[in-house]
Design an enzyme around this catalytic site. Sequence first.
Site, PDB file in Angstrom:
ATOM      1  N   GLY A  12       4.850  20.718  96.666  1.00  0.00           N
ATOM      2  CA  GLY A  12       6.030  21.220  95.970  1.00  0.00           C
ATOM      3  C   GLY A  12       5.615  22.171  94.868  1.00  0.00           C
ATOM      4  O   GLY A  12       4.426  22.304  94.550  1.00  0.00           O
ATOM      5  N   LEU A  13       6.616  22.798  94.272  1.00  0.00           N
ATOM      6  CA  LEU A  13       6.363  23.759  93.191  1.00  0.00           C
ATOM      7  C   LEU A  13       5.688  23.096  91.999  1.00  0.00           C
ATOM      8  O   LEU A  13       5.803  21.875  91.804  1.00  0.00           O
ATOM      9  CB  LEU A  13       7.698  24.358  92.709  1.00  0.00           C
ATOM     10  N   SER A  14       5.022  23.898  91.206  1.00  0.00           N
ATOM     11  CA  SER A  14       4.480  23.405  89.944  1.00  0.00           C
ATOM     12  C   SER A  14       5.640  22.853  89.102  1.00  0.00           C
ATOM     13  O   SER A  14       6.693  23.486  88.994  1.00  0.00           O
ATOM     14  CB  SER A  14       3.796  24.558  89.192  1.00  0.00           C
ATOM     15  N   GLY A  15       5.464  21.677  88.568  1.00  0.00           N
ATOM     16  CA  GLY A  15       6.498  21.071  87.739  1.00  0.00           C
ATOM     17  C   GLY A  15       7.551  20.298  88.522  1.00  0.00           C
ATOM     18  O   GLY A  15       8.478  19.732  87.954  1.00  0.00           O
ATOM     19  N   ALA A  16       7.411  20.259  89.845  1.00  0.00           N
ATOM     20  CA  ALA A  16       8.411  19.543  90.655  1.00  0.00           C
ATOM     21  C   ALA A  16       8.306  18.026  90.457  1.00  0.00           C
ATOM     22  O   ALA A  16       9.295  17.301  90.604  1.00  0.00           O
ATOM     23  CB  ALA A  16       8.253  19.892  92.133  1.00  0.00           C
ATOM     24  N   GLY A  17       7.100  17.542  90.152  1.00  0.00           N
ATOM     25  CA  GLY A  17       6.943  16.101  89.914  1.00  0.00           C
ATOM     26  C   GLY A  17       5.865  15.428  90.755  1.00  0.00           C
ATOM     27  O   GLY A  17       5.787  14.196  90.802  1.00  0.00           O
ATOM     28  N   THR A  19       2.526  15.123  90.438  1.00  0.00           N
ATOM     29  CA  THR A  19       1.585  14.272  89.696  1.00  0.00           C
ATOM     30  C   THR A  19       2.287  13.025  89.170  1.00  0.00           C
ATOM     31  O   THR A  19       1.763  11.906  89.284  1.00  0.00           O
ATOM     32  CB  THR A  19       0.955  15.074  88.534  1.00  0.00           C
ATOM     33  N   SER A  86       0.030  23.249  97.492  1.00  0.00           N
ATOM     34  CA  SER A  86      -0.155  23.535  98.926  1.00  0.00           C
ATOM     35  C   SER A  86       1.023  24.318  99.505  1.00  0.00           C
ATOM     36  O   SER A  86       1.792  23.788 100.309  1.00  0.00           O
ATOM     37  CB  SER A  86      -0.410  22.243  99.718  1.00  0.00           C
TER      38      SER A  86
HETATM   39  P1  ADP Z   1       3.688  18.752  89.311  1.00  0.00           P
HETATM   40  O1  ADP Z   1       2.568  17.783  89.467  1.00  0.00           O
HETATM   41  O2  ADP Z   1       4.545  18.866  90.542  1.00  0.00           O
HETATM   42  O3  ADP Z   1       3.266  20.080  88.783  1.00  0.00           O
HETATM   43  P2  ADP Z   1       4.417  17.120  87.066  1.00  0.00           P
HETATM   44  O4  ADP Z   1       4.455  15.737  87.633  1.00  0.00           O
HETATM   45  O5  ADP Z   1       3.187  17.536  86.309  1.00  0.00           O
HETATM   46  O6  ADP Z   1       4.710  18.163  88.232  1.00  0.00           O
HETATM   47  O7  ADP Z   1       5.669  17.374  86.119  1.00  0.00           O
HETATM   48  C1  ADP Z   1       6.975  17.004  86.504  1.00  0.00           C
HETATM   49  C2  ADP Z   1       7.847  16.851  85.263  1.00  0.00           C
HETATM   50  O8  ADP Z   1       9.169  16.512  85.677  1.00  0.00           O
HETATM   51  C3  ADP Z   1       7.367  15.731  84.351  1.00  0.00           C
HETATM   52  O9  ADP Z   1       7.512  16.145  83.017  1.00  0.00           O
HETATM   53  C4  ADP Z   1       8.327  14.580  84.697  1.00  0.00           C
HETATM   54  O10 ADP Z   1       8.497  13.703  83.617  1.00  0.00           O
HETATM   55  C5  ADP Z   1       9.614  15.332  85.019  1.00  0.00           C
HETATM   56  N1  ADP Z   1      10.547  14.604  85.892  1.00  0.00           N
HETATM   57  C6  ADP Z   1      11.871  14.471  85.667  1.00  0.00           C
HETATM   58  N2  ADP Z   1      12.463  13.747  86.641  1.00  0.00           N
HETATM   59  C7  ADP Z   1      11.484  13.418  87.512  1.00  0.00           C
HETATM   60  C8  ADP Z   1      11.477  12.669  88.737  1.00  0.00           C
HETATM   61  N3  ADP Z   1      12.584  12.129  89.266  1.00  0.00           N
HETATM   62  N4  ADP Z   1      10.309  12.526  89.373  1.00  0.00           N
HETATM   63  C9  ADP Z   1       9.186  13.094  88.882  1.00  0.00           C
HETATM   64  N5  ADP Z   1       9.131  13.807  87.732  1.00  0.00           N
HETATM   65  C10 ADP Z   1      10.272  13.967  87.043  1.00  0.00           C
END
Ligand code: ADP
Length: 184
Positions: A12-17, A19, A86
């Site tokens: 998924g996109l960066s910041g999607a969740g 990690t 990815s």
């Molecule tokens: P990625 O690894 O995809 O770049 P991160 O996990 O680093 O994304 O960041 C996702 C952000 O979104 C975090 O700040 C997290 O707290 C927030 N968030 C809000 N709602 C959700 C959710 N339902 N599941 C996962 N993350 C969430």
Amino acid sequence: MKQRGVTVWFTGLSGAGKTTISQAVAEALRSQGCSLEILDGDVVRQNLTKGLGFSKEDRDENIRRIGFVSHLLTRNGVIVLVSAISPYREIREEVRQRVGDFVEVYVNAPLEVCEGRDVKGLYRRARLGEIKGFTGIDDPYEPPLNPEVECRTDQEDLSQSVAKVLNTLSNLGYLSNQLVAIEN
Ligand code: ADP
């Protein structure tokens, strides 16, 4: 046997969740004594794939190496949680074929939501032109066509996303049902 080896691939996109969800899944599995490893894109790029950039070729090589390690672990009974943007469908499919026991989790939130979160400040830098070829801004993201799980992180909370992943692993026979029942 409490578990069977499997690669759980968060894309998924960066910041999607990716990690956030993979860490919460790891915590749940660990508390039940499962044997697992996390391969997080940001960490992997500092060691296993250090020196690779963000061209299509380098992104594919990054994923291929992660897939190679995932395969080794998976066939030895480990649950491998991979979180990596990815962005390209073809290389994800290649890894799926190689690993066999492969569960794809599409961590999906609209670009505006990911950009609004801007967890690492990267979208801002991409918009300013300080980062070129940033996925979602000036580089493509190809969503999975048939992911085993889709987590809409703009519409569901973390515990719902985690439950979806655990339930799917259970339904596909990678976890004993008992384990999932505790999580719900
Ligand atoms: P990625 O690894 O995809 O770049 P991160 O996990 O680093 O994304 O960041 C996702 C952000 O979104 C975090 O700040 C997290 O707290 C927030 N968030 C809000 N709602 C959700 C959710 N339902 N599941 C996962 N993350 C969430």
